[in-house]
Design a protein around this motif. Structure first.
Motif, PDB file in Angstrom:
ATOM      1  N   ARG A 229       0.645  -1.278  -0.101  1.00  0.00           N
ATOM      2  CA  ARG A 229      -0.098   0.078   0.163  1.00  0.00           C
ATOM      3  C   ARG A 229       0.753   1.131   0.193  1.00  0.00           C
ATOM      4  NH1 ARG A 229      -5.329   1.307   2.528  1.00  0.00           N
ATOM      5  NH2 ARG A 229      -5.309   3.375   3.097  1.00  0.00           N
ATOM      6  N   LEU A 230       0.564   2.012  -0.916  1.00  0.00           N
ATOM      7  CA  LEU A 230       1.383   3.642  -0.905  1.00  0.00           C
ATOM      8  C   LEU A 230       0.510   4.646  -0.974  1.00  0.00           C
ATOM      9  CD1 LEU A 230       3.245   2.581  -4.211  1.00  0.00           C
ATOM     10  CD2 LEU A 230       4.163   2.686  -1.844  1.00  0.00           C
ATOM     11  N   GLU A 231       0.788   5.305   0.204  1.00  0.00           N
ATOM     12  CA  GLU A 231       0.207   6.676   0.510  1.00  0.00           C
ATOM     13  C   GLU A 231       0.070   7.655  -0.437  1.00  0.00           C
ATOM     14  OE1 GLU A 231      -2.609   6.587   2.442  1.00  0.00           O
ATOM     15  OE2 GLU A 231      -2.277   4.477   3.391  1.00  0.00           O
ATOM     16  N   ASP A 232       1.297   7.760  -1.075  1.00  0.00           N
ATOM     17  CA  ASP A 232       1.772   9.056  -1.731  1.00  0.00           C
ATOM     18  C   ASP A 232       1.785   8.723  -3.126  1.00  0.00           C
ATOM     19  OD1 ASP A 232       2.248  10.705   0.433  1.00  0.00           O
ATOM     20  OD2 ASP A 232       4.324   9.631   0.778  1.00  0.00           O
ATOM     21  N   VAL A 233       1.751   9.589  -4.056  1.00  0.00           N
ATOM     22  CA  VAL A 233       1.900   9.199  -5.321  1.00  0.00           C
ATOM     23  C   VAL A 233       3.539   8.813  -5.818  1.00  0.00           C
ATOM     24  CG1 VAL A 233       1.617   9.903  -7.899  1.00  0.00           C
ATOM     25  CG2 VAL A 233      -0.132  10.423  -6.133  1.00  0.00           C
ATOM     26  N   ALA A 234       3.411   7.462  -6.582  1.00  0.00           N
ATOM     27  CA  ALA A 234       4.575   7.249  -6.785  1.00  0.00           C
ATOM     28  C   ALA A 234       4.844   7.045  -8.266  1.00  0.00           C
ATOM     29  CB  ALA A 234       5.058   5.694  -6.310  1.00  0.00           C
ATOM     30  N   PHE A 235       3.801   6.686  -8.957  1.00  0.00           N
ATOM     31  CA  PHE A 235       3.688   6.343 -10.483  1.00  0.00           C
ATOM     32  C   PHE A 235       2.860   7.593 -11.234  1.00  0.00           C
ATOM     33  CE2 PHE A 235       3.204   2.459  -8.031  1.00  0.00           C
ATOM     34  CZ  PHE A 235       4.736   2.246  -7.922  1.00  0.00           C
ATOM     35  N   GLN A 236       3.297   8.153 -12.281  1.00  0.00           N
ATOM     36  CA  GLN A 236       2.370   9.311 -12.946  1.00  0.00           C
ATOM     37  C   GLN A 236       1.950   8.423 -13.998  1.00  0.00           C
ATOM     38  OE1 GLN A 236       1.739  12.205 -12.266  1.00  0.00           O
ATOM     39  NE2 GLN A 236       3.092  12.277 -10.213  1.00  0.00           N
ATOM     40  N   PHE A 237       0.797   8.522 -14.323  1.00  0.00           N
ATOM     41  CA  PHE A 237       0.072   8.075 -15.582  1.00  0.00           C
ATOM     42  C   PHE A 237       0.377   8.629 -16.739  1.00  0.00           C
ATOM     43  CE2 PHE A 237      -3.581   7.145 -18.728  1.00  0.00           C
ATOM     44  CZ  PHE A 237      -3.645   5.852 -18.396  1.00  0.00           C
ATOM     45  N   GLY A 238       1.032   9.837 -17.029  1.00  0.00           N
ATOM     46  CA  GLY A 238       1.638  10.395 -18.064  1.00  0.00           C
ATOM     47  C   GLY A 238       2.685   9.600 -18.601  1.00  0.00           C
ATOM     48  N   TRP A 239       3.288   8.694 -17.842  1.00  0.00           N
ATOM     49  CA  TRP A 239       4.418   8.131 -18.051  1.00  0.00           C
ATOM     50  C   TRP A 239       4.129   6.914 -19.128  1.00  0.00           C
ATOM     51  CZ3 TRP A 239       6.699   7.132 -12.493  1.00  0.00           C
ATOM     52  CH2 TRP A 239       7.329   8.307 -12.063  1.00  0.00           C
ATOM     53  N   VAL A 240       2.922   6.411 -19.114  1.00  0.00           N
ATOM     54  CA  VAL A 240       2.426   5.268 -19.748  1.00  0.00           C
ATOM     55  C   VAL A 240       2.395   5.777 -21.292  1.00  0.00           C
ATOM     56  CG1 VAL A 240       0.517   3.792 -19.935  1.00  0.00           C
ATOM     57  CG2 VAL A 240       1.025   4.347 -17.809  1.00  0.00           C
ATOM     58  N   LYS A 241       2.888   4.933 -22.130  1.00  0.00           N
ATOM     59  CA  LYS A 241       2.997   5.144 -23.648  1.00  0.00           C
ATOM     60  C   LYS A 241       1.671   4.806 -24.207  1.00  0.00           C
ATOM     61  CE  LYS A 241       4.967   0.796 -25.372  1.00  0.00           C
ATOM     62  NZ  LYS A 241       6.416   0.401 -26.093  1.00  0.00           N
ATOM     63  N   GLU A 242       1.741   4.979 -25.399  1.00  0.00           N
ATOM     64  CA  GLU A 242       0.457   4.774 -26.213  1.00  0.00           C
ATOM     65  C   GLU A 242       0.201   3.301 -26.280  1.00  0.00           C
ATOM     66  OE1 GLU A 242       0.074   6.615 -30.015  1.00  0.00           O
ATOM     67  OE2 GLU A 242      -0.455   8.426 -29.444  1.00  0.00           O
ATOM     68  N   GLY A 243      -0.988   2.588 -25.945  1.00  0.00           N
ATOM     69  CA  GLY A 243      -1.290   1.424 -26.191  1.00  0.00           C
ATOM     70  C   GLY A 243      -0.832   0.498 -24.996  1.00  0.00           C
ATOM     71  N   GLY A 244      -0.225   1.175 -23.855  1.00  0.00           N
ATOM     72  CA  GLY A 244       0.107   0.487 -22.517  1.00  0.00           C
ATOM     73  C   GLY A 244      -1.184  -0.034 -21.633  1.00  0.00           C
ATOM     74  N   LEU A 245      -0.792  -0.975 -21.175  1.00  0.00           N
ATOM     75  CA  LEU A 245      -1.610  -1.538 -20.106  1.00  0.00           C
ATOM     76  C   LEU A 245      -1.400  -1.633 -18.854  1.00  0.00           C
ATOM     77  CD1 LEU A 245      -4.467  -3.798 -19.514  1.00  0.00           C
ATOM     78  CD2 LEU A 245      -2.868  -5.528 -19.794  1.00  0.00           C
ATOM     79  N   VAL A 246      -2.136  -0.994 -17.914  1.00  0.00           N
ATOM     80  CA  VAL A 246      -1.774  -0.792 -16.399  1.00  0.00           C
ATOM     81  C   VAL A 246      -2.391  -1.494 -15.536  1.00  0.00           C
ATOM     82  CG1 VAL A 246      -1.401   1.082 -14.384  1.00  0.00           C
ATOM     83  CG2 VAL A 246      -1.073   1.542 -16.798  1.00  0.00           C
ATOM     84  N   LEU A 247      -1.613  -2.567 -14.630  1.00  0.00           N
ATOM     85  CA  LEU A 247      -2.427  -3.364 -14.027  1.00  0.00           C
ATOM     86  C   LEU A 247      -1.866  -3.233 -12.577  1.00  0.00           C
ATOM     87  CD1 LEU A 247      -2.031  -6.494 -15.937  1.00  0.00           C
ATOM     88  CD2 LEU A 247      -3.774  -5.209 -15.912  1.00  0.00           C
ATOM     89  N   PRO A 248      -2.542  -2.431 -11.641  1.00  0.00           N
ATOM     90  CA  PRO A 248      -2.022  -2.119 -10.211  1.00  0.00           C
ATOM     91  C   PRO A 248      -2.473  -3.355  -9.296  1.00  0.00           C
ATOM     92  CG  PRO A 248      -3.451  -0.310 -11.078  1.00  0.00           C
ATOM     93  CD  PRO A 248      -3.574  -1.551 -11.979  1.00  0.00           C
ATOM     94  N   VAL A 249      -1.553  -3.942  -8.766  1.00  0.00           N
ATOM     95  CA  VAL A 249      -1.828  -4.927  -7.661  1.00  0.00           C
ATOM     96  C   VAL A 249      -2.511  -4.257  -6.463  1.00  0.00           C
ATOM     97  CG1 VAL A 249      -0.905  -6.899  -6.315  1.00  0.00           C
ATOM     98  CG2 VAL A 249      -0.212  -6.374  -8.567  1.00  0.00           C
TER      99      VAL A 249
END
Length: 321
Positions: free
Chosen positions: A205-225
């Motif tokens: 569990r992360l309380e603070d933002v660690a990952f920016q969605f703007g980093w995801v390239k076109e076509g990317g699939l994001v799977l947050p556990v």
């Protein structure tokens, strides 16, 4: 009164069943089809939260086609590593659907790790871009390891870029994959995410933002556990937003004070995509985010397969009650 019996499966007993990962993938895909066709009962999980970084949840599931029923009582304490304890612990109780009597109680840590990574892999099977060359896995713990194992079965040609502050953890992961997957240690999450076709954030569990969605390239699939840790625009800037169970996801947002306040764009469930009721990837350029919070029906299905193997091999302890 007639004496009843229940089979107790310890963590070691469960491990000895050695459920093949290929079988786990088939089981999870089958239960998702049941979910998509409405052949299930899987009420949103309820829980208590004894600490800001802790939860204890009750998860009930009924699979009428397989006639399997059960409840998982699972705890997640992200600070447990400080006292040399696993982050995720729990028990699964399986019941006889004809009498309601418990027939098995088993340690649920292993099955939780297996069904979580299998759900991600099946999600990727249906929603990843047509060509997956690189997969980013943030976190080299148990979930990171299982995700590499499962995803390498779905995407055998992919290279895995694994991020962890502990380089030894990445080395251990590479040694334990027992596959031909290529593992590359990447020092920072941004570099790994920007070049990946599929991104798994297998962190606590992360309380603070660690990952920016703007980093995801076109076509990317994001799977947050773990659903936390991403910038809020993961629910507004994506082209497709899905969950494993929409009602459960909405309940989670309300109950936990999640930072993702805007979820009106949620399109539906992964299972809906699998059975053709929901549009998934429309364009190769679609950026897709999927929140798999965990389905009790997956726990019941995987646990039932483990019980079947245990019965065949005489594993566990029989207790009368």
């Amino acid at each position: 009164m007639t004496t009843s019996i229940v089979r107790w499966l310890s963590r070691n007993d469960v491990a000895q069943t050695n459920l093949p990962f290929t079988s786990a993938l088939d089981i999870i895909e089958g239960t998702l089809r049941d979910h998509g066709n409405g052949a299930f009962e899987n009420p949103p999980k309820i829980g208590i939260h004894p600490g800001h970084d802790a939860f204890i949840h009750a998860m009930a599931g009924w699979l009428p086609r397989q006639r399997r029923a059960g409840l998982k009582w699972v705890a997640g304490y992200s600070s447990n590593h400080k006292v040399c304890l696993p982050n995720i612990t729990g028990l699964l109780v399986l019941n006889d659907p004809d009498t309601g009597l418990p027939i098995c109680v088993m340690d649920a840590a292993y099955l939780t790790a297996v069904r979580t990574s299998a759900a991600s892999a099946i999600t990727s099977k249906y929603l990843s871009p047509p060509r997956v060359d690189r997969i980013a896995v943030i976190g080299a713990g148990l979930q990171g390891l299982n995700h590499v194992k499962m995803l390498s079965l779905v995407h055998p040609a992919a290279e895995f870029h694994v991020v962890d502050i502990n380089e030894n953890a990445v080395s251990r992961l590479a040694e334990q994959t027992y596959s031909k997957a290529t593992i590359v240690h990447v020092k920072d999450a941004e570099s790994a995410i920007r070049t990946a076709d599929v991104i798994v954030t297998a962190t606590s569990r992360l309380e603070d933002v660690a990952f920016q969605f703007g980093w995801v390239k076109e076509g990317g699939l994001v799977l947050p556990v773990n659903p936390r840790g991403w910038s809020q625009d993961i629910t507004t800037a994506m082209d497709v937003l899905l969950a494993d169970d929409v009602e459960q996801f909405k309940n989670y947002i309300i109950a936990t004070g999640s930072p993702y306040r805007e979820i009106s764009r949620i399109r539906g469930s992964v299972s809906g995509v699998i059975v053709g009721r929901v549009a998934g990837r429309v364009s190769n350029a679609d950026r897709i985010a999927v929140f798999n919070l965990g389905l009790a029906m997956h726990d019941v299905a995987i646990g039932s397969a483990i019980l079947d193997i245990a019965e065949q091999h005489g594993l566990g302890t029989i207790v009368s009650y």
